[in-house]
Design an enzyme around this catalytic site. Structure first.
Site, short mmCIF file in Angstrom:
data_model
loop_
_atom_site.label_atom_id
_atom_site.label_comp_id
_atom_site.label_asym_id
_atom_site.label_seq_id
_atom_site.Cartn_x
_atom_site.Cartn_y
_atom_site.Cartn_z
N ASP A 21 41.66 41.26 38.04
CA ASP A 21 41.28 40.02 38.70
C ASP A 21 42.12 38.84 38.22
O ASP A 21 42.90 38.95 37.28
CB ASP A 21 39.79 39.72 38.46
CG ASP A 21 39.37 39.99 37.02
OD1 ASP A 21 40.18 39.81 36.11
OD2 ASP A 21 38.21 40.41 36.81
N HIS A 80 28.61 41.86 36.17
CA HIS A 80 29.84 42.03 36.96
C HIS A 80 30.86 42.87 36.20
O HIS A 80 30.95 42.81 34.97
CB HIS A 80 30.43 40.68 37.38
CG HIS A 80 31.03 39.86 36.27
ND1 HIS A 80 30.51 38.66 35.87
CD2 HIS A 80 32.12 40.05 35.49
CE1 HIS A 80 31.25 38.15 34.90
NE2 HIS A 80 32.22 38.99 34.65
N GLU A 108 30.58 40.10 41.46
CA GLU A 108 29.34 39.45 41.09
C GLU A 108 28.14 40.11 41.80
O GLU A 108 28.32 40.92 42.72
CB GLU A 108 29.40 37.97 41.45
CG GLU A 108 30.48 37.18 40.71
CD GLU A 108 30.11 36.89 39.25
OE1 GLU A 108 29.20 37.54 38.71
OE2 GLU A 108 30.74 36.00 38.65
#
EC number: 3.5.99.6
Length: 645
Positions: A99, A172, A177
Site C-alpha cells: 500500500d 486491517h 479497512e
C-alpha cells in the site's frame, strides 16, 4: 520437493525449534508465540532468505509481497545483515508492496516508498526495476488504470510466493479497512479514523495524515502461496484475539485469513496475551496452577461473577473451569483467604519500605530506612504522569530521590508553543539573533510543523524548565535532576535512531554514580511512538552490564505504566494508595508541563489530556481493588517488580 512441502517443512522445523505452542480448539489460524519480537523477526527473515535461495537454486524469481509499519522493521534489518554478512543476494527477487498513502509524494519521509528504500532496498542488491510500490502521486483519473495494471503485474510474475503482513487495530491488513470484501483487489480506499490516529505521530498531527490510500485487496493477498503476519505488543492483543478466535467478518478483514491454507501469525507474548490459551488457560485444558496463574484466575472470576474474593464459592470455581484448582487448594474458603491476603499485601503507603516494621508481608524492605532512588522518565513528564503520587510520597518520607529524564522530548513541543517563548525572549533581549530567526521561521510557515536546530534547542529548554518546575514543586533539589538527552532520540524527527552503546553507557554511568536501592522505570510498551520501549531497553541493558557490582545486590527495580495502559490487578506487586489531597498534588505537578496540555502532539487515540487519563486510571485501579473486597481508596498507582538475574 514442491513449494508447498518446502514451506510446510520450514514451518514445522524452524519455528518449533524456536518455541512453538500448540493451537487450541479456540484458534482458527496457525500462530506461534515468541518471548520477544527480535528473535521472531530473525526467524521470519530466515524463512524469506531460504525461500530466495531455494528459488535461486531453481533459477527462478522470488516474488515477495512486503509490508510497512513498525512490525517488519527488524525483519528487514536481518535481511540486510544476511545480505552484507552472509552474501544473500536479492537479484532474483521481485517485490510488490501492499500500500501507499494517497496523495503522497515518494520523496516524503512519511511515504512507504521512502520507508522501504530507507529500511531495505537501499542496502541490498535488488534491481530497481524489480521494485513495485503503489504510487501516491497519481492524478485522480490515473488511479483505476494503475490499480488494474498493478494486479496484472503480480499475475504476470506468477503471483506472490510470500506475503508479509502487519495488522492494524481495526483488523486491517494492507489498508483493507472494515467493510472490505473478501474478493477485493488493488484500489483506492478511505482510511478509518483509528488507523489515521495511529499514524498521527509519524505526521506530527492527525490533521496531516492522508485520508485515503491505495492498497492491495484482500483477494490479492489471499492468493499468495504463503502468508506470515507479524504482531507485537499489548496494544495488538485485542484485535489478534478477535482475528484468530472470532468469526470471519468484513468488520475485521484479517479474519479472512482463517480461510487461507498456509498462513502463520508470528506474535510476541504481549500480542498473544488475550488468546484463550494464555489469558484463561484453565478453559483450554490442564494447566499448572502457579501462584501468578491463581491470582489471574481469581481476579478474572471475581470480575465475571461480580463478587469480591471472599464471596466466591466452590460452585463459582467449578462452573468456570477451575475444578482442578479447588482439588489442589482444598476449598474455596481456604483459597479465597489465601488470595485475599496475597492481594492485600501488595498495598502499602510506604513505597520505600516502612522503617522499624516487619516487612514479611510488605512489597518493599524496611531497610535501609532512607534509600537512594532513581526514577527514570522516558519523556520529561512521565515521572509525574505515571507515578506522581508515589514520587511525592518517597520525597515526603525522606528518601534521596533522583529523577533521570532520558530524552529531551523536544519534538513534542509545537511550533506555536516555541514561538511564544521566542517572542518573550526577544522582548527581554531585542538583539538575540536566535530568537529573531525562530520567529521568522515559524511565521513564514505558520500552518506547518517542522524543526530546525534553533527550534529544537528552544523546545528542549521548554521541556527541561517545565520538568524542573514539577520536581521543585514535589520537593527535590535541582542537583538530583538529571537530563540525560540520550542520543538515540536526538534526531529532530519522529524517526529515531536505534539504541546505541553511548545511550547504554549514559544510563549505566548514572546508576553506578547513584548506587540506588530502588530504580523506577516505565514499563509501558504501548507508547504510540515507541520511545518508552527503547528507554526501557537502555535501562535493562545497563543493568545487565553492571548487575554483578556489589551495590546491585541491594537494588530493586519497579516498573510503572505510562498514560496509555495499567498493569492488570493480578500483575501488580506494589500498589500505592493516594488520598484526595495527593491526587490534587499530582495534578498540579502535571500542570507544570504546560506545553503538553490542550492538544498534545502525540495524543494516541485517547482525546483526554494526560492528567485526566492518569487520574481516571488511578481511580479505576482503586475501584478494582475495592471490588475485590479491599479498602476503599481515592486512587492508586501500581508497580510490577522486575527481577534481574
Amino acid at each position: 520437493m514442491t513449494a508447498e512441502v518446502y514451506f510446510q517443512n520450514l514451518k514445522d522445523i524452524s519455528y518449533r525449534e524456536a518455541g512453538i505452542f500448540e493451537n487450541t480448539r479456540f484458534e482458527k489460524i496457525h500462530n506461534i508465540v515468541f518471548k520477544e519480537s527480535n528473535e521472531a523477526s530473525k526467524i521470519v527473515a530466515r524463512e524469506i532468505a531460504d525461500l530466495i535461495e531455494h528459488k535461486q537454486s531453481k533459477k527462478e524469481n522470488c516474488i515477495l509481497g512486503l509490508a510497512t509499519g513498525s512490525s517488519p522493521i527488524r525483519v528487514y534489518e536481518e535481511l540486510v545483515r544476511l545480505h552484507k554478512e552472509e552474501g544473500l543476494s536479492f537479484k532474483n527477487v521481485i517485490t510488490f508492496n501492499l500500500d501507499e498513502y494517497y496523495p503522497m509524494e515518494k520523496e516524503n519521509e512519511q511515504s512507504y516508498h521512502y520507508f522501504m528504500h530507507d529500511h531495505l532496498f537501499n542496502h541490498i542488491d535488488i534491481l530497481p526495476e524489480n521494485i513495485y510500490i503503489p504510487r501516491g502521486d497519481l492524478k485522480p483519473d490515473e488511479i483505476l488504470d494503475f490499480c488494474i495494471d498493478y494486479e496484472k503485474k503480480i499475475k504476470n510474475h506468477g503471483g506472490l510466493d510470500f506475503q508479509l503482513l502487519g495488522i492494524g487495530r481495526t483488523g486491517h491488513i494492507g489498508f483493507n479497512e472494515p467493510g472490505s470484501h473478501n474478493n477485493s483487489r488493488t484500489r483506492l480506499i478511505t482510511l478509518d479514523y483509528l488507523t489515521r490516529t495511529d499514524a498521527a505521530s509519524d505526521f506530527l498531527g492527525l490533521e496531516k495524515v492522508p485520508k485515503r490510500a491505495i492498497t492491495m485487496g484482500i483477494g490479492t493477498v489471499k492468493e499468495a502461496k504463503r502468508i506470515v503476519l507479524l504482531a507485537w505488543g499489548d496494544n495488538k492483543a485485542s484485535i489478534i484475539q478477535e482475528t484468530i478466535e472470532g468469526t470471519v467478518s468484513s468488520q475485521v478483514p484479517a479474519t479472512y485469513l482463517q480461510n487461507h491454507k498456509n498462513t502463520t501469525f508470528i506474535l510476541d507474548e504481549g500480542a498473544a496475551s488475550m488468546l484463550t490459551q494464555y489469558h484463561t488457560p484453565w478453559l483450554v485444558g490442564h494447566c499448572e496452577w502457579t501462584e501468578s496463574l491463581i491470582r489471574r484466575a481469581t481476579v478474572w472470576l471475581c470480575h465475571l461473577t461480580s463478587k469480591s474474593i471472599l464471596k466466591l464459592t466452590d460452585k463459582d470455581y467449578n462452573d468456570h473451569g477451575m475444578e482442578s484448582l479447588l482439588a489442589q487448594e482444598g476449598s474455596a474458603y481456604d483459597l479465597n483467604i489465601k488470595m485475599f491476603n496475597i492481594l492485600q499485601h501488595t498495598i502499602t503507603g510506604w513505597p520505600g519500605g516502612k522503617p522499624h516494621s516487619d516487612d514479611t508481608s510488605r512489597p518493599e524492605r524496611a531497610t535501609p530506612e532512607k534509600k537512594r532512588i532513581i526514577i527514570f522518565s522516558p519523556h520529561p513528564d512521565d515521572d509525574v504522569i505515571s507515578m506522581g503520587g508515589t514520587f511525592d510520597r518517597l520525597v515526603a518520607q525522606g528518601h534521596d530521590v533522583h529523577v533521570a529524564f532520558q530524552t529531551s522530548g523536544n519534538i513534542a513541543v509545537s511550533n506555536h508553543e516555541a514561538l511564544k517563548f521566542a517572542e518573550v525572549g526577544l522582548e527581554m533581549n531585542p538583539e538575540n539573533t536566535v530568537f529573531k530567526k525562530i520567529i521568522e521561521q515559524v511565521r513564514a510557515k505558520s500552518e506547518e510543523e517542522f524543526n530546525t536546530p534553533e527550534l529544537l534547542k528552544v523546545k528542549g529548554f521548554i521541556r527541561q524548565k517545565e520538568s524542573l518546575g514539577a520536581t521543585r514543586y514535589i520537593g527535590i533539589d535541582d542537583t538530583n535532576v538529571h537530563f540525560l538527552n540520550l542520543p538515540f532520540y536526538e534526531t529532530g524527527s519522529v524517526k529515531k535512531n536505534a539504541l546505541g552503546k553511548e545511550d547504554i553507557n549514559i544510563v549505566e554511568a548514572l546508576i553506578s554514580l547513584i548506587k540506588p536501592h530502588q530504580i523506577y522505570a516505565a514499563g509501558d510498551l504501548t507508547d504510540p511512538h515507541g520511545t518508552h520501549k527503547v528507554a526501557l531497553d537502555s535501562i535493562f541493558m545497563a543493568i545487565e552490564n553492571i548487575k554483578n557490582q556489589p551495590f546491585m545486590e541491594d537494588c530493586w527495580v519497579w516498573l510503572y505504566r505510562g498514560a496509555w495502559h495499567e498493569w492488570g490487578i493480578h500483575e501488580i506487586d506494589m500498589a500505592i494508595p493516594m488520598s484526595p489531597d495527593q491526587v490534587l498534588r499530582k495534578r498540579k505537578a502535571i500542570f507544570f508541563h504546560q506545553s503538553q496540555k490542550d492538544g498534545v502532539m502525540f495524543q494516541g487515540d485517547d482525546s483526554r489530556e494526560f492528567w485526566v487519563r492518569a487520574e481516571e486510571r488511578n481511580k479505576e485501579t482503586a475501584l478494582k481493588y475495592r471490588q475485590l473486597g479491599m479498602a476503599d481508596y481515592e486512587a492508586m498507582e501500581a508497580f510490577k517488580r522486575y527481577v534481574f538475574m
